[in-house]
Design an enzyme around this catalytic site. Structure first.
Site, PDB file in Angstrom:
ATOM      1  CE  LYS A   1      -4.439   1.038   0.174  1.00 41.08           C
ATOM      2  NZ  LYS A   1      -5.625   0.299  -0.315  1.00 41.08           N
TER       3      LYS A   1
ATOM      4  CG  ASP B   1      -7.314   3.438  -0.830  1.00 36.39           C
ATOM      5  OD1 ASP B   1      -7.859   2.333  -0.740  1.00 36.39           O
ATOM      6  OD2 ASP B   1      -7.317   4.251   0.112  1.00 36.39           O
TER       7      ASP B   1
END
Ligand code: NDP
Length: 486
Positions: A165, A205
């Protein structure tokens, strides 16, 4: 040597009583863990005490670890192979974290500086995979929690994807397209050396949508001179997959449908709360409407829109345009006279409903919210967002045996279709909408079945949290064992 705080956990713990990290595993409780986000009795083992000491200023990460360890500690301790290989201790440490400066120029010519990150957490079962988040709240704790969750989520999809991430504390809201472009180019100028189609494949995201992916992908291509699927969530004109935009929201609703269908029920006619009005929320709302449900709310960080009779197709189109094209605020909705009641600074959780789909951000459902929801008759919660429920809220839902789907299972559709995008890029082909949607539904149904297999309670109900944690873990743990000590 610290003693184990819970004598029950001493059984089988001999091998993890020695501190695996440095000299001092520590026992001091983490002062950063607030009542709002943790359970009253978090899981306990010496290596977790050490982790809490090392990561004392990373509350979101520790919260995510606590939630998973509630399921994994006992199972792992009963498996000598995992214990000897110290699988849990290894699992909570990222492979590496890259942190870098991002310098860019705003429209007035002023020099601006942000911080960029990529957390490469675990590549045991495939190249690192996970989104990029651009939001002022981004920090190492948030990204480590998201990357850690990604280990289990990506494993659950059945596709060969490791976990990562990244992102930045940059806020694209209120910036011009040119400013966002200059930021993305500067961000990729550092990130490009750490990612690639066989090493690490970022996606979108919060704050990273089609516009940002376009700027990032183009700059990667220019810097490397290669046209490869190094990012997913790409536009359809340049290597993206059909259904990727919709996949997380659609997948969450498919998962909810499967939970209800196991109970001989359906979404038809159900009043559904949806929080957020971004990528995940909008497509969850769209699929819910398609399945005959009444979407009674959408929200953003400033307030909630309440649709007492359910969102209509026209209202959905208006909000979609507001958020996707005009980048406006939900408060403009009622001003525009299109109906719906705007509740300023309110979350949706007080509204009466049958089902809830939190699709905005982490810890948006507190224990008090969870109590209100249960009292109001909510019977199903499917997390479109990552960790939107605090641990205490999750406990409340589980203790009332709600149909509760944790994000790592319910929102895995996004990364699953990213995986399908990678396959299409590698094969240099393009699948039609029907094929991708069918694969997405198959993957969500498989995840549901794995959760049932590992999470069924003696009374026949399912603890989806436990099921998802366990099913996601076993595959990764077995691969780590096969790799030896590394
Ligand atoms: P978007 O940026 O498209 O939308 C985020 C939405 O959440 C916006 O409506 C935003 O409101 C709202 N929001 C953000 N922060 C807060 C806050 N602190 N309080 C209340 N509302 C807030 O992001 P996505 O839809 O892509 O992501 C939403 C969630 O889903 C995240 O948890 C993400 O990690 C998760 N997720 C996303 C996937 C994807 O494919 N995109 C895949 C799997 C999970 P505002 O505009 O006012 O900021």
């Amino acid at each position: 040597m610290n003693s184990c705080p819970d004598t029950a956990l001493r059984v089988g713990l001999n091998l993890i009583l020695d501190p695996p990290f440095g000299d001092n595993p520590g026992t001091t409780p983490d002062p950063m863990l607030t009542e709002n986000t943790t359970s009253t009795a978090p899981p306990s083992a010496p290596f977790l005490d050490g982790l809490k000491q090392r990561c004392g200023n990373e509350p979101e990460f520790l919260q995510a670890v606590d939630e998973v360890m509630e399921s994994l500690l006992a199972v792992s301790q009963q498996n000598e192979t995992y214990t000897q290989a110290r699988i849990l201790e290894r699992l909570v440490e990222p492979d590496r974290v890259v942190m870098f400066r991002v310098v860019w120029e705003d429209d007035s010519g002023a020099v601006r500086i942000n911080r960029g990150y990529r957390v490469q957490f675990n590549n045991t079962i495939g190249p690192y995979k996970g989104g990029l988040r651009f939001h002022p709240t981004v920090n190492l704790s948030v990204l480590k929690f998201l990357a850690f969750e990604q280990i289990f989520k990506n494993s659950l999809t059945g596709l060969p994807m490791g976990a990562g991430k990244g992102g930045s504390d940059f806020d694209p809201r209120g910036k011009s397209d040119r400013e966002v472009m200059r930021f993305c180019q500067s961000f990729m100028t550092e990130l490009f050396r750490h990612v690639g189609h066989n090493t690490d494949v970022p996606a979108g995201d919060i704050g990273v949508g089609a516009r940002e992916i376009g700027f990032l992908f183009c700059h990667y291509k220019r810097l490397t001179g290669r046209y490869t699927g190094a990012l997913t969530g790409k536009g359809l004109a340049y290597g993206g997959s059909l259904i990727r935009t919709e996949a997380t929201g659609f997948g969450t609703v498919y998962f909810a449908r499967d939970m209800l269908s196991r109970n001989k029920d359906s979404l038809d006619g159900k009043r559904c709360l949806v929080s957020g009005s971004g990528n995940v929320a909008l497509y969850a709302a769209q699929k819910l409407m398609e399945f005959g449900a009444h979407v009674v709310s959408l929200s953003d960080s400033k307030g909630t829109l309440h649709f007492p009779k359910g969102l209509t197709a026209e209202q959905f189109a208006w909000v979609h345009d507001l958020k996707e094209r005009r980048r406006g605020r939900l408060s403009e909705f009622s001003e525009d006279g299109s109906g719906g009641e705007y509740l300023e600074n309110k979350k949706p959780w007080e509204l009466p409903a049958d089902c809830a789909f939190p699709c905005a951000t982490q810890n948006e459902i507190s224990l008090d919210d969870a109590k209100t929801m249960v009292d109001n008759g909510v019977k199903l919660v499917a997390e479109g967002a990552n960790m939107p429920s605090s641990i205490a809220a999750v406990h409340h839902f589980r203790s009332h045996e709600l149909l509760f789907a944790p994000g790592k299972a319910a929102n895995a559709g996004g990364v699953a279709v990213s995986g399908l995008e990678q396959s299409q890029n590698a094969l240099r082909i393009f699948w039609d909408r029907t094929k991708v949607d069918r694969r997405l539904q198959e993957i969500m149904t498989n995840i549901h079945e794995k959760c049932v297999e590992h999470g069924e309670r003696p009374n026949g109900s399912v603890d989806y949290v436990h099921g998802a944690n366990l099913a996601g873990f076993i595959k990764v743990a077995d691969a780590m064992v096969a790799f030896g000590v590394n």
